[in-house]
Write a protein that holds these residues in place. Structure first.
Motif, PDB file in Angstrom:
ATOM      1  N   ASN A   3      64.607  82.685  38.654  1.00 48.37           N
ATOM      2  CA  ASN A   3      65.638  83.293  37.820  1.00 48.37           C
ATOM      3  C   ASN A   3      66.572  82.243  37.245  1.00 48.37           C
ATOM      4  O   ASN A   3      67.096  82.384  36.138  1.00 48.37           O
ATOM      5  N   GLY A   4      66.774  81.147  38.021  1.00 48.59           N
ATOM      6  CA  GLY A   4      67.631  80.081  37.521  1.00 48.59           C
ATOM      7  C   GLY A   4      67.060  79.420  36.288  1.00 48.59           C
ATOM      8  O   GLY A   4      67.788  79.110  35.328  1.00 48.59           O
ATOM      9  N   ASP A   5      65.731  79.181  36.293  1.00 47.60           N
ATOM     10  CA  ASP A   5      65.079  78.590  35.117  1.00 47.60           C
ATOM     11  C   ASP A   5      65.178  79.517  33.916  1.00 47.60           C
ATOM     12  O   ASP A   5      65.435  79.082  32.791  1.00 47.60           O
ATOM     13  N   LEU A   6      64.957  80.817  34.156  1.00 49.84           N
ATOM     14  CA  LEU A   6      65.044  81.785  33.062  1.00 49.84           C
ATOM     15  C   LEU A   6      66.470  81.846  32.522  1.00 49.84           C
ATOM     16  O   LEU A   6      66.684  81.951  31.311  1.00 49.84           O
ATOM     17  N   GLY A   7      67.451  81.775  33.431  1.00 50.38           N
ATOM     18  CA  GLY A   7      68.848  81.767  32.998  1.00 50.38           C
ATOM     19  C   GLY A   7      69.165  80.554  32.158  1.00 50.38           C
ATOM     20  O   GLY A   7      69.910  80.639  31.173  1.00 50.38           O
ATOM     21  N   TRP A   8      68.590  79.399  32.534  1.00 49.75           N
ATOM     22  CA  TRP A   8      68.832  78.175  31.765  1.00 49.75           C
ATOM     23  C   TRP A   8      68.266  78.314  30.355  1.00 49.75           C
ATOM     24  O   TRP A   8      68.903  77.925  29.369  1.00 49.75           O
ATOM     25  N   ILE A   9      67.070  78.850  30.243  1.00 54.12           N
ATOM     26  CA  ILE A   9      66.451  79.044  28.922  1.00 54.12           C
ATOM     27  C   ILE A   9      67.294  79.996  28.085  1.00 54.12           C
ATOM     28  O   ILE A   9      67.542  79.760  26.890  1.00 54.12           O
ATOM     29  N   THR A  10      67.730  81.081  28.709  1.00 56.48           N
ATOM     30  CA  THR A  10      68.562  82.049  27.983  1.00 56.48           C
ATOM     31  C   THR A  10      69.846  81.399  27.495  1.00 56.48           C
ATOM     32  O   THR A  10      70.264  81.607  26.344  1.00 56.48           O
ATOM     33  N   ASN A  11      70.469  80.620  28.346  1.00 57.59           N
ATOM     34  CA  ASN A  11      71.709  79.936  27.953  1.00 57.59           C
ATOM     35  C   ASN A  11      71.468  78.953  26.814  1.00 57.59           C
ATOM     36  O   ASN A  11      72.309  78.794  25.920  1.00 57.59           O
ATOM     37  N   PHE A  12      70.315  78.284  26.850  1.00 53.11           N
ATOM     38  CA  PHE A  12      69.996  77.333  25.775  1.00 53.11           C
ATOM     39  C   PHE A  12      69.891  78.061  24.434  1.00 53.11           C
ATOM     40  O   PHE A  12      70.456  77.623  23.433  1.00 53.11           O
ATOM     41  N   ILE A  13      69.157  79.177  24.431  1.00 52.05           N
ATOM     42  CA  ILE A  13      69.008  79.948  23.181  1.00 52.05           C
ATOM     43  C   ILE A  13      70.354  80.506  22.742  1.00 52.05           C
ATOM     44  O   ILE A  13      70.698  80.483  21.552  1.00 52.05           O
ATOM     45  N   TRP A  14      71.133  80.960  23.713  1.00 49.36           N
ATOM     46  CA  TRP A  14      72.468  81.468  23.407  1.00 49.36           C
ATOM     47  C   TRP A  14      73.316  80.371  22.760  1.00 49.36           C
ATOM     48  O   TRP A  14      74.092  80.624  21.838  1.00 49.36           O
ATOM     49  N   PRO A 156      52.065  75.272  30.249  1.00 51.44           N
ATOM     50  CA  PRO A 156      53.066  74.289  30.683  1.00 51.44           C
ATOM     51  C   PRO A 156      53.086  73.071  29.772  1.00 51.44           C
ATOM     52  O   PRO A 156      52.074  72.706  29.169  1.00 51.44           O
ATOM     53  N   VAL A 157      54.256  72.435  29.674  1.00 52.55           N
ATOM     54  CA  VAL A 157      54.403  71.166  28.953  1.00 52.55           C
ATOM     55  C   VAL A 157      54.352  70.046  29.987  1.00 52.55           C
ATOM     56  O   VAL A 157      55.085  70.074  30.981  1.00 52.55           O
ATOM     57  N   LYS A 158      53.471  69.074  29.737  1.00 58.20           N
ATOM     58  CA  LYS A 158      53.251  68.026  30.735  1.00 58.20           C
ATOM     59  C   LYS A 158      53.843  66.693  30.303  1.00 58.20           C
ATOM     60  O   LYS A 158      53.966  66.400  29.111  1.00 58.20           O
ATOM     61  N   ASN A 159      54.174  65.876  31.278  1.00 58.11           N
ATOM     62  CA  ASN A 159      54.594  64.500  31.035  1.00 58.11           C
ATOM     63  C   ASN A 159      53.365  63.637  30.754  1.00 58.11           C
ATOM     64  O   ASN A 159      52.215  64.076  30.903  1.00 58.11           O
ATOM     65  N   SER A 160      53.606  62.389  30.372  1.00 58.50           N
ATOM     66  CA  SER A 160      52.507  61.483  30.043  1.00 58.50           C
ATOM     67  C   SER A 160      51.611  61.220  31.252  1.00 58.50           C
ATOM     68  O   SER A 160      50.424  60.898  31.090  1.00 58.50           O
ATOM     69  N   ASP A 161      52.146  61.359  32.450  1.00 54.64           N
ATOM     70  CA  ASP A 161      51.336  61.130  33.649  1.00 54.64           C
ATOM     71  C   ASP A 161      50.619  62.375  34.140  1.00 54.64           C
ATOM     72  O   ASP A 161      49.988  62.370  35.210  1.00 54.64           O
ATOM     73  N   GLY A 162      50.730  63.459  33.375  1.00 55.21           N
ATOM     74  CA  GLY A 162      50.033  64.684  33.740  1.00 55.21           C
ATOM     75  C   GLY A 162      50.839  65.643  34.582  1.00 55.21           C
ATOM     76  O   GLY A 162      50.400  66.774  34.834  1.00 55.21           O
ATOM     77  N   SER A 163      52.000  65.209  35.036  1.00 53.12           N
ATOM     78  CA  SER A 163      52.856  66.116  35.801  1.00 53.12           C
ATOM     79  C   SER A 163      53.499  67.138  34.873  1.00 53.12           C
ATOM     80  O   SER A 163      53.629  66.904  33.660  1.00 53.12           O
ATOM     81  N   ILE A 164      53.909  68.257  35.445  1.00 55.44           N
ATOM     82  CA  ILE A 164      54.474  69.339  34.632  1.00 55.44           C
ATOM     83  C   ILE A 164      55.951  69.085  34.362  1.00 55.44           C
ATOM     84  O   ILE A 164      56.747  68.935  35.294  1.00 55.44           O
ATOM     85  N   LYS A 165      56.269  69.029  33.094  1.00 60.73           N
ATOM     86  CA  LYS A 165      57.666  68.848  32.681  1.00 60.73           C
ATOM     87  C   LYS A 165      58.382  70.189  32.616  1.00 60.73           C
ATOM     88  O   LYS A 165      59.502  70.342  33.113  1.00 60.73           O
ATOM     89  N   HIS A 166      57.742  71.137  31.953  1.00 60.08           N
ATOM     90  CA  HIS A 166      58.288  72.495  31.860  1.00 60.08           C
ATOM     91  C   HIS A 166      57.167  73.485  32.159  1.00 60.08           C
ATOM     92  O   HIS A 166      56.120  73.437  31.508  1.00 60.08           O
ATOM     93  N   PRO A 167      57.330  74.356  33.140  1.00 58.50           N
ATOM     94  CA  PRO A 167      56.290  75.364  33.395  1.00 58.50           C
ATOM     95  C   PRO A 167      56.180  76.331  32.221  1.00 58.50           C
ATOM     96  O   PRO A 167      57.122  76.505  31.442  1.00 58.50           O
ATOM     97  N   GLY A 168      55.016  76.930  32.110  1.00 56.15           N
ATOM     98  CA  GLY A 168      54.838  77.918  31.049  1.00 56.15           C
ATOM     99  C   GLY A 168      55.564  79.217  31.370  1.00 56.15           C
ATOM    100  O   GLY A 168      55.808  79.538  32.530  1.00 56.15           O
ATOM    101  N   LEU A 169      55.908  79.932  30.313  1.00 54.20           N
ATOM    102  CA  LEU A 169      56.548  81.249  30.459  1.00 54.20           C
ATOM    103  C   LEU A 169      55.471  82.311  30.337  1.00 54.20           C
ATOM    104  O   LEU A 169      54.859  82.461  29.272  1.00 54.20           O
ATOM    105  N   ASP A 170      55.215  83.048  31.425  1.00 52.85           N
ATOM    106  CA  ASP A 170      54.274  84.153  31.274  1.00 52.85           C
ATOM    107  C   ASP A 170      54.953  85.279  30.496  1.00 52.85           C
ATOM    108  O   ASP A 170      56.154  85.233  30.203  1.00 52.85           O
ATOM    109  N   ASN A 171      54.166  86.296  30.164  1.00 55.14           N
ATOM    110  CA  ASN A 171      54.694  87.365  29.312  1.00 55.14           C
ATOM    111  C   ASN A 171      55.880  88.073  29.950  1.00 55.14           C
ATOM    112  O   ASN A 171      56.853  88.423  29.282  1.00 55.14           O
ATOM    113  N   HIS A 172      55.791  88.294  31.254  1.00 50.83           N
ATOM    114  CA  HIS A 172      56.885  88.992  31.930  1.00 50.83           C
ATOM    115  C   HIS A 172      58.162  88.159  31.885  1.00 50.83           C
ATOM    116  O   HIS A 172      59.254  88.687  31.624  1.00 50.83           O
ATOM    117  N   ALA A 173      58.046  86.862  32.136  1.00 49.73           N
ATOM    118  CA  ALA A 173      59.224  85.992  32.118  1.00 49.73           C
ATOM    119  C   ALA A 173      59.830  85.934  30.719  1.00 49.73           C
ATOM    120  O   ALA A 173      61.056  85.954  30.557  1.00 49.73           O
TER     121      ALA A 173
END
Length: 713
Positions: A3-14, A156-173
């Motif tokens: 929920n914290g990640d979703l809140g951050w995204i919402t705040n960014f768009i806001w 998901p958006v990945k870093n150059s080393d293949g690690s996940i930078k930002h997880p993907g948003l599923d439809n529910h999220a």
């Protein structure tokens, strides 16, 4: 995703709204841009992987001159929507020319599938493009939504080393983010929020009230959910989540189809967009809306029946325009609102044009399933007027009667005050089913939940409290227990019904053939073009043995003889003129007879206006002319011991022995008085307590007047 990640995204768009639109739009209008742009960015991100395939399919279809391309392009996109333009949002950023950017962005919008076009049209988003372009913020807006700090795509958006930078948003999220944005914008516009947004705590309660009683009876299969005033679609999605959760807990797998109708263009667009963002493409196609889709005058699903229905219809809102489109009150033939009930083939459910909320309930009731194991279950929010407005025989009362006599009403829950964003009035959840449990048959449960709430730390518009999880659980447990406690009362269906009985009293008239009375009659006769009657009355005053009559019936008989001798007809119109303009009411006068029958032709029945009298030495049954000024009505409970007759003999005849019932005017009505059933007597304060308070006030204000006068001097 937390929920914290979703809140951050919402705040960014806001924050985009404040960063880009602050000087261009007033705060209340940010939503006109941010909501459709959020939809576009999500759709764009979902479509990116198959963009090339869609463009290739589009080229092949155009080359083959295929007219209907929608199904093929959906298949190519792997979604229930697509964009067949050559652009993505990433292609549009960095355009140096404002004019070129605007043209390419419009081409990008034009490439979307018809269901997305409908959303954009209802958002009226294209109307914003000139303003955004002239202010040179369209490119900035696109850049902000493509910012690498957030990911609105499903992958998901990945870093150059293949690690996940930002997880993907599923439809529910993504749907959660979008709904949170809608909620915030609704709070910014408090005056509108309650019209389109039912608080989530209330929606959760409603969903549980319709699903919990049959949770263990749900079978694996497909269920249809419907909301006839769906707003932004929250009730449908929460209802769907609740049903699937309960089914899973009982080891069942269910699929759902959502159907909704909404007259407001923007909220319809939000609802449809939200369903698309949650991957509910088919459900999005089952949402109908816009000004042309008023539920009352244009039923979008006339042949559909639904398993579960939830709604919060508008209350206190005129539906006069719908009424006119449907042919006026006398011209309505819609089978949802003119039905067969109680041996009446034209039983009218038409309510006052000033408030159509109960017609939304009638609409839902017309869509119940009757041939399935569970039938249909309904939860709908109403204000207090639905409980009691409308006299017996009027639309609101008829709806209540139709519901209760069919044994569809399970319970009504009184909610705390100030639960909604734009109103502090009392609200109630009606719970209905056409397959009641055996224990509930013939019964209605009323639940007073007005004291079960938690105050908010900060008001949201007029909403100053909420239902916590414990409050919702407590209400549902009270409902399921179906027992009498302080907050729960159980009644027989008939307890809410009554007979509205018309009680008549006889008209008593005396006649004075004075000059003043005859002058009054002549004036009325001149207006009615009946001067021969005035002449007849003047002649009667000269030749009749008396000019004063305490019995109107005797006077009329003598007047008939006089008229016959002068070859004058005493028509019904002339007799009415005599009665209205010449005679005067007198409680000491004899009763005016309207019709007389010989004994044997009719049986005497004084209670219903057939009185035995002797006329000319013969027994007759007479009916008296009722006095409209003495007419009264009595509201007699259907559960009255002995019925109407016992009540009238006990309560009316001792005070008015000449009264009778006009049986042809008797109507059955239903009303539900929460205040009566849950009234709590507040004891009066003692005189000592009042005296103590007064003395305390006197002491508190002692010397205050001197200080005021002294400071003024």
């Amino acid at each position: 995703m937390s929920n914290g990640d979703l809140g951050w995204i919402t705040n960014f768009i806001w924050g985009i709204a404040d960063d880009v639109l602050r000087d261009l739009y007033v705060r209340g209008k940010y939503r006109d841009v941010i909501l459709p742009m959020t939809v576009l960015r999500r759709l764009d991100a979902v479509l990116e992987p198959k963009k090339a395939a869609v463009i290739a399919m589009k080229e092949r279809l155009d080359k083959a001159r295929v007219a209907n391309q929608d199904a093929a392009l959906r298949q190519a996109a792997g979604q229930d929507f697509y964009n067949a333009s050559k652009f993505t949002l990433r292609d549009l950023r960095g355009r140096a020319s404002l004019q070129q950017l605007k043209a390419d962005f419009e081409a990008y919008l034009d490439g979307f599938s018809p269901n997305v076009q409908d959303i954009l049209e209802k958002f009226e988003f294209r109307n914003q493009l000139s303003r955004l372009s002239k202010a040179d913020v369209l490119g900035t807006l696109i850049e902000k939504f493509l910012d690498p700090s957030i990911n609105l795509g499903p992958a998901p958006v990945k870093n150059s080393d293949g690690s996940i930078k930002h997880p993907g948003l599923d439809n529910h999220a993504m749907g959660t983010v979008f709904e949170e944005l809608v909620r915030r914008f609704n709070e910014e516009n408090n005056e509108e929020a309650g019209e389109h947004w039912t608080p989530r705590d209330v929606v959760k309660l409603m969903a549980r009230l319709i699903f919990l009683p049959i949770a263990d009876q749900i079978e694996s299969g497909t269920y249809l959910l419907y909301d006839g005033a769906c707003g932004t679609g929250g009730m449908l999605t929460v209802g769907e989540e609740t049903l699937k959760q309960l089914a899973a807990e009982h080891g069942k797998q269910v699929s759902t189809h959502l159907y909704g109708q909404e007259i407001n263009s923007e909220t319809y667009a939000i609802c449809k967009a939200d369903l698309l963002l949650q991957g509910e493409g088919e459900a999005a196609d089952n949402i109908k809306g816009g000004p042309e889709y008023s539920t009352l005058s244009n039923d979008a699903f006339p042949s559909r029946e639904f398993d579960f229905m939830l709604s919060n219809p508008p209350y206190g809102k005129s539906w006069k325009s719908d009424l006119e489109r449907m042919g006026g009150k006398e011209g309505i033939k819609d089978p949802r609102f003119v039905i067969t009930h109680a041996d009446d083939t034209e039983y009218s459910l038409i309510t006052r044009s000033s408030d159509g909320q109960m017609l939304f309930l009638a609409n839902m009731l017309s869509k119940m399933k009757h041939g399935t194991k569970l039938g249909s279950r309904i939860a709908e929010v109403h204000n207090g007027s639905s409980l009691f407005t409308g006299d017996a025989g009027q639309g609101e009362s008829n709806i209540r009667r139709w519901i209760i006599e069919n044994d569809w009403l399970e319970a009504i829950v009184a909610l705390p005050l100030n639960m909604f964003y734009n109103t502090g009035i009392a609200t109630y959840v009606w719970v209905l089913s056409n397959h009641k449990a055996e224990s509930r048959r013939g019964k209605v449960q009323l639940i007073d939940a007005t004291e079960w709430f938690k105050p908010l730390r900060k008001n949201l518009g007029k909403k100053n409290c909420e239902l916590t999880e414990d409050d919702v659980r407590r209400i549902c447990e009270t409902f399921l227990a179906f027992k009498e406690i302080e907050q729960s009362k159980i009644f027989d269906n008939a307890a809410f019904g009554y007979w509205k009985v018309t009680v008549e009293r006889p008209l008593r008239l005396r006649v004075e053939l004075s000059a003043e009375a005859r002058k009054r009659l002549r004036a009325a006769c001149v207006d009615a073009d009946e001067e021969p009657l005035a002449n007849l009355i003047d002649h009667a005053a000269e030749v009749l043995a008396t000019t004063s009559y305490n019995d109107f019936n005797v006077f009329i008989e003598e007047l008939r003889e006089l008229a016959a001798s002068g070859n004058i007809k005493l028509t019904a119109k002339r007799l009415k003129l005599v009665q209205n303009a010449l005679a005067e009411r007198d409680p000491g006068a004899e009763r005016v007879i309207s019709s007389s029958h010989r004994l044997g032709k009719l049986e005497p029945d004084p209670l219903h206006g057939r009185f035995p009298v002797t006329i000319g030495g013969k027994e007759h049954i007479v009916e008296y002319e009722p006095d409209s000024e003495l007419r009264d009505t009595e509201q007699i409970p259907l559960l009255e011991s002995g019925g109407i007759e016992t009540f009238i003999r006990r309560e009316v005849l001792p005070h008015a022995p000449d009264a009778w019932i006009d049986k042809s005017k008797t109507e059955i009505g239903y009303e539900i008085s929460f205040n009566q059933y849950f009234y709590k007597l507040q004891p009066l304060r003692s005189l000592d307590a009042i005296r103590t308070d007064i003395l305390a006030l006197v002491k508190e204000t002692e010397g205050l007047l001197g200080q005021i006068v002294g400071s003024a001097a």
